[in-house]
Design a protein around this motif. Structure first.
Motif, PDB file in Angstrom:
ATOM      1  N   TRP A 273       0.851  -1.185   0.000  1.00  0.00           N
ATOM      2  CA  TRP A 273       0.000   0.000   0.000  1.00  0.00           C
ATOM      3  C   TRP A 273       0.888   1.238   0.000  1.00  0.00           C
ATOM      4  N   PHE A 274       0.559   2.179  -0.869  1.00  0.00           N
ATOM      5  CA  PHE A 274       1.241   3.458  -0.952  1.00  0.00           C
ATOM      6  C   PHE A 274       0.216   4.568  -0.888  1.00  0.00           C
ATOM      7  N   ARG A 275       0.683   5.777  -0.623  1.00  0.00           N
ATOM      8  CA  ARG A 275      -0.211   6.925  -0.645  1.00  0.00           C
ATOM      9  C   ARG A 275       0.519   8.113  -1.255  1.00  0.00           C
ATOM     10  N   GLN A 276      -0.267   9.018  -1.816  1.00  0.00           N
ATOM     11  CA  GLN A 276       0.302  10.191  -2.460  1.00  0.00           C
ATOM     12  C   GLN A 276      -0.602  11.395  -2.236  1.00  0.00           C
ATOM     13  N   ALA A 277      -0.047  12.417  -1.619  1.00  0.00           N
ATOM     14  CA  ALA A 277      -0.734  13.679  -1.431  1.00  0.00           C
ATOM     15  C   ALA A 277      -0.384  14.612  -2.587  1.00  0.00           C
ATOM     16  N   PRO A 278      -1.215  15.613  -2.872  1.00  0.00           N
ATOM     17  CA  PRO A 278      -0.933  16.530  -3.973  1.00  0.00           C
ATOM     18  C   PRO A 278       0.440  17.176  -3.849  1.00  0.00           C
ATOM     19  N   GLY A 279       1.209  17.137  -4.933  1.00  0.00           N
ATOM     20  CA  GLY A 279       2.524  17.746  -4.947  1.00  0.00           C
ATOM     21  C   GLY A 279       3.610  16.945  -4.270  1.00  0.00           C
ATOM     22  N   LYS A 280       3.311  15.749  -3.803  1.00  0.00           N
ATOM     23  CA  LYS A 280       4.292  14.931  -3.111  1.00  0.00           C
ATOM     24  C   LYS A 280       4.536  13.616  -3.843  1.00  0.00           C
ATOM     25  N   GLU A 281       5.661  12.990  -3.519  1.00  0.00           N
ATOM     26  CA  GLU A 281       5.985  11.679  -4.068  1.00  0.00           C
ATOM     27  C   GLU A 281       5.120  10.606  -3.421  1.00  0.00           C
ATOM     28  N   ARG A 282       4.995   9.493  -4.109  1.00  0.00           N
ATOM     29  CA  ARG A 282       4.342   8.346  -3.511  1.00  0.00           C
ATOM     30  C   ARG A 282       5.114   7.887  -2.279  1.00  0.00           C
ATOM     31  N   GLU A 283       4.391   7.585  -1.226  1.00  0.00           N
ATOM     32  CA  GLU A 283       4.983   7.221   0.047  1.00  0.00           C
ATOM     33  C   GLU A 283       4.581   5.802   0.423  1.00  0.00           C
ATOM     34  N   PHE A 284       5.546   5.008   0.822  1.00  0.00           N
ATOM     35  CA  PHE A 284       5.267   3.658   1.275  1.00  0.00           C
ATOM     36  C   PHE A 284       4.451   3.675   2.552  1.00  0.00           C
ATOM     37  N   VAL A 285       3.480   2.770   2.639  1.00  0.00           N
ATOM     38  CA  VAL A 285       2.644   2.660   3.823  1.00  0.00           C
ATOM     39  C   VAL A 285       2.827   1.300   4.495  1.00  0.00           C
ATOM     40  N   ALA A 286       2.595   0.216   3.747  1.00  0.00           N
ATOM     41  CA  ALA A 286       2.678  -1.122   4.314  1.00  0.00           C
ATOM     42  C   ALA A 286       2.820  -2.140   3.197  1.00  0.00           C
ATOM     43  N   ALA A 287       3.322  -3.316   3.534  1.00  0.00           N
ATOM     44  CA  ALA A 287       3.458  -4.396   2.563  1.00  0.00           C
ATOM     45  C   ALA A 287       3.339  -5.737   3.268  1.00  0.00           C
ATOM     46  N   VAL A 288       2.962  -6.746   2.510  1.00  0.00           N
ATOM     47  CA  VAL A 288       2.843  -8.106   3.023  1.00  0.00           C
ATOM     48  C   VAL A 288       3.266  -9.072   1.931  1.00  0.00           C
ATOM     49  N   LEU A 289       3.844 -10.198   2.328  1.00  0.00           N
ATOM     50  CA  LEU A 289       4.207 -11.251   1.394  1.00  0.00           C
ATOM     51  C   LEU A 289       3.094 -12.279   1.322  1.00  0.00           C
ATOM     52  N   ILE A 290       2.749 -12.684   0.107  1.00  0.00           N
ATOM     53  CA  ILE A 290       1.708 -13.667  -0.141  1.00  0.00           C
ATOM     54  C   ILE A 290       2.366 -14.983  -0.541  1.00  0.00           C
ATOM     55  N   GLY A 291       1.845 -16.087  -0.016  1.00  0.00           N
ATOM     56  CA  GLY A 291       2.376 -17.401  -0.337  1.00  0.00           C
ATOM     57  C   GLY A 291       2.759 -18.206   0.883  1.00  0.00           C
ATOM     58  N   TRP A 292       2.596 -17.631   2.051  1.00  0.00           N
ATOM     59  CA  TRP A 292       2.829 -18.288   3.317  1.00  0.00           C
ATOM     60  C   TRP A 292       1.539 -18.273   4.118  1.00  0.00           C
ATOM     61  N   GLY A 293       1.473 -19.146   5.120  1.00  0.00           N
ATOM     62  CA  GLY A 293       0.305 -19.151   5.985  1.00  0.00           C
ATOM     63  C   GLY A 293       0.107 -17.813   6.669  1.00  0.00           C
ATOM     64  N   ALA A 294       1.185 -17.224   7.101  1.00  0.00           N
ATOM     65  CA  ALA A 294       1.187 -15.892   7.701  1.00  0.00           C
ATOM     66  C   ALA A 294       2.369 -15.139   7.119  1.00  0.00           C
ATOM     67  N   GLY A 295       2.118 -14.273   6.179  1.00  0.00           N
ATOM     68  CA  GLY A 295       3.184 -13.578   5.491  1.00  0.00           C
ATOM     69  C   GLY A 295       3.817 -12.489   6.325  1.00  0.00           C
ATOM     70  N   PRO A 296       5.134 -12.294   6.193  1.00  0.00           N
ATOM     71  CA  PRO A 296       5.794 -11.172   6.868  1.00  0.00           C
ATOM     72  C   PRO A 296       5.216  -9.849   6.406  1.00  0.00           C
ATOM     73  N   THR A 297       5.268  -8.846   7.274  1.00  0.00           N
ATOM     74  CA  THR A 297       4.735  -7.531   6.959  1.00  0.00           C
ATOM     75  C   THR A 297       5.763  -6.459   7.239  1.00  0.00           C
ATOM     76  N   SER A 298       5.545  -5.296   6.651  1.00  0.00           N
ATOM     77  CA  SER A 298       6.405  -4.149   6.856  1.00  0.00           C
ATOM     78  C   SER A 298       5.539  -2.896   6.882  1.00  0.00           C
ATOM     79  N   TYR A 299       5.890  -1.937   7.757  1.00  0.00           N
ATOM     80  CA  TYR A 299       5.123  -0.705   7.897  1.00  0.00           C
ATOM     81  C   TYR A 299       6.046   0.500   7.919  1.00  0.00           C
ATOM     82  N   ALA A 300       5.541   1.598   7.371  1.00  0.00           N
ATOM     83  CA  ALA A 300       6.238   2.861   7.519  1.00  0.00           C
ATOM     84  C   ALA A 300       6.179   3.307   8.971  1.00  0.00           C
ATOM     85  N   ASP A 301       7.222   3.982   9.432  1.00  0.00           N
ATOM     86  CA  ASP A 301       7.258   4.432  10.822  1.00  0.00           C
ATOM     87  C   ASP A 301       6.075   5.333  11.158  1.00  0.00           C
TER      88      ASP A 301
END
Length: 126
Positions: free
Chosen positions: A36-64
């Protein structure tokens, strides 16, 4: 080819919650990354969160900036990834995009993701 469609955005007040959905269709992969990413007007796309698919419980990552407030999850039966947004702040206002990458690597850079949805608007008033 993979198609992604986001939904669930809206206009809310500070402190409210939203649940965004990203429905995937078409060609998929046995193991891949969804972000998931987000973008406000006039700004770059910003990372929000990610997950890996293919495992029973995929690892995740979040922006601070969203740790402890946002949660990424998935429903394999529905080919859908969710982003739960809690304790929303005006600074969270942006168009939120979901994205997919054909390799199972957690990445925060938007240029890693090959497929993108059309975005859904989240507006948070103070």
């Amino acid at each position: 080819q993979v198609q992604l469609v986001e939904s669930g955005g809206g206009l809310v007040q500070a402190g409210d919650s939203l649940r965004l959905s990203c429905a995937a269709s078409g060609r998929t992969f046995s193991r891949y990354a969804m972000g998931w990413f987000r973008q406000a007007p006039g700004k770059e796309r910003e990372f929000v969160a990610a997950v890996l698919i293919g495992w029973g419980a995929g690892p995740t990552s979040y922006a601070d900036s969203v740790k402890g407030r946002f949660t990424i999850s998935r429903d394999n039966a529905k080919n859908t990834v969710y982003l739960q947004l809690n304790s929303l702040e005006p600074e969270d206002t942006a168009v939120y995009y979901c994205a997919a990458a054909p390799t199972p690597v957690l990445q925060r850079s938007y240029d890693y993701y090959a497929y993108w949805g059309q975005g859904t608007q989240v507006t948070v008033s103070s």
